[in-house]
Scaffold this motif. Structure first.
Motif, short mmCIF file in Angstrom:
data_model
loop_
_atom_site.label_atom_id
_atom_site.label_comp_id
_atom_site.label_asym_id
_atom_site.label_seq_id
_atom_site.Cartn_x
_atom_site.Cartn_y
_atom_site.Cartn_z
N VAL A 56 0.85 -1.18 0.00
CA VAL A 56 0.00 0.00 0.00
C VAL A 56 0.90 1.24 0.00
N MET A 57 0.67 2.10 -0.97
CA MET A 57 1.48 3.30 -1.15
C MET A 57 0.70 4.54 -0.76
N GLY A 58 1.42 5.55 -0.30
CA GLY A 58 0.80 6.83 0.00
C GLY A 58 0.70 7.71 -1.23
N ASP A 59 0.11 8.87 -1.07
CA ASP A 59 -0.03 9.79 -2.20
C ASP A 59 1.31 10.28 -2.72
N ASP A 60 2.36 10.17 -1.90
CA ASP A 60 3.69 10.61 -2.33
C ASP A 60 4.45 9.52 -3.05
N GLY A 61 3.81 8.37 -3.27
CA GLY A 61 4.48 7.28 -3.96
C GLY A 61 5.35 6.41 -3.09
N GLN A 62 5.41 6.71 -1.79
CA GLN A 62 6.21 5.92 -0.86
C GLN A 62 5.32 4.91 -0.16
N LYS A 63 5.93 3.77 0.21
CA LYS A 63 5.18 2.76 0.95
C LYS A 63 4.69 3.35 2.28
N GLN A 119 7.71 5.04 9.61
CA GLN A 119 8.79 5.98 9.37
C GLN A 119 8.32 7.16 8.51
N ASN A 120 7.37 6.89 7.61
CA ASN A 120 6.84 7.95 6.75
C ASN A 120 5.64 8.66 7.39
N LEU A 175 -0.80 -0.91 -4.23
CA LEU A 175 -2.12 -0.46 -3.84
C LEU A 175 -2.04 0.95 -3.30
N THR A 176 -2.93 1.82 -3.73
CA THR A 176 -2.95 3.18 -3.24
C THR A 176 -4.36 3.56 -2.83
N ALA A 177 -4.46 4.60 -2.05
CA ALA A 177 -5.77 5.06 -1.60
C ALA A 177 -6.64 5.50 -2.77
N ALA A 178 -6.02 5.77 -3.91
CA ALA A 178 -6.79 6.24 -5.06
C ALA A 178 -7.29 5.08 -5.93
#
Length: 296
Positions: free
Chosen positions: A220-227, A231-232, A292-295
């Motif tokens: 699952v990735m965030g909107d910034d493209g990072q997992k 840490q994020n 996988l992303t929230a979008a």
């Protein structure tokens, strides 16, 4: 095949986030659909990374999402003797060795070059323990339930640390010993751990331990493209059931389980009952590049 035994094994370095939920949920559904055992193991083998209260928060979060585990919670911090015994067996077979080298010393190499394999380079310095990846099972092959046939040569990945210089046990040894002692035969986890599996297979083979089946999930990735990760600063999951309902529905959607829209605000028990009966991991798209992303 023996009765299904799975587990979820978070590190209590902070509360669970949405990526943690997707992994825990897939593991839970896989076990419950098979009418199997689903255990919870808190991987607190690294106390400096585990702030007070984090493990308790994880338990509350899992309960809010209806992810109730079987049996008592297992704690890695109570398993020192088991890890020491496993390391002693590896040392006796010539498969583990002490190493004084620092990452700074081998920073120009892609992997640790094995300088201490035939004797510690600097005996007066603190020493870690490493696995002789060149002497163990190689290549390592297994059939991942999502990504299919996998082949790795662990020697190309390097001699992984089994015990750190500060005396703390490393993940690779602890997870293998714990899975075996707890009878785990099915592991469902994120694809970021796919390339950890070769070392774990080597250790299982060297210690004469059973080899679980593996299902590695898209990340699952965030909107910034990072997992998504602690840490994020990924947002923490809620600890209240009403707030968990839409997130649970979203996680089921990301796992390609197509939950009915009408269940989006249903109690978590109702959503899980529907999902358990219809769990189908084959619906997951087996694309190693897929995230996988929230979008989605």
């Amino acid at each position: 095949m023996s009765a299904y035994r799975g587990r979820f094994a978070p590190t209590p370095s902070g509360p669970l986030h949405f990526g943690s939920l997707v992994a825990a949920l897939a593991s839970f559904l896989d076990a419950r659909h098979a009418r199997g055992h689903w255990g919870l193991r808190i991987e607190d083998v690294d106390p400096p990374r585990c702030p007070p209260g984090a493990a308790d928060a994880i338990l509350r979060q899992l309960e809010a999402f209806g992810l109730h585990w079987d049996g008592p919670v297992a704690w890695q911090s109570e398993r020192d003797d088991a890890y020491a015994a496993a390391l002693a067996r590896l040392e006796a077979r010539g498969l583990a060795y002490p190493c004084s080298c620092s990452r700074k010393q081998w920073r120009d190499h892609a992997i640790y070059p094995g300088w201490c394999r035939d004797g510690v380079c600097e005996p007066q310095q603190p020493q870690a323990w490493r696995l002789r990846s060149d002497l163990g099972l190689r290549p390592v092959r297994w059939q991942d339930r999502l990504f299919g046939p996998q082949t790795f040569d662990p020697a190309e990945l390097g001699d992984v640390v089994l015990k750190r210089k500060d005396g703390l046990w490393a993940y690779q040894l602890a997870v293998v010993v714990d899975d075996a002692d707890q009878g785990i035969n099915e592991v469902v986890r994120g694809a970021d751990l796919l390339d950890n599996t070769p070392w774990q297979r080597q250790l299982q083979h060297a210690l004469g331990l059973p080899e679980p089946r593996y299902l590695h999930l898209p990340l699952v990735m965030g909107d910034d493209g990072q997992k998504l990760s602690k840490q994020n600063l990924a947002p923490a999951l809620p600890e209240a059931e009403p707030e968990a309902r839409p997130l649970l529905h979203r996680a089921l959607t990301l796992l390609d389980q197509a939950p009915p829209a009408a269940l989006a605000e249903a109690p978590v028990a109702e959503q899980l009952e529907h999902a358990i009966a219809r769990w189908a991991p084959w619906r997951l798209r087996a694309d190693p590049e897929r995230h996988l992303t929230a979008a989605d």
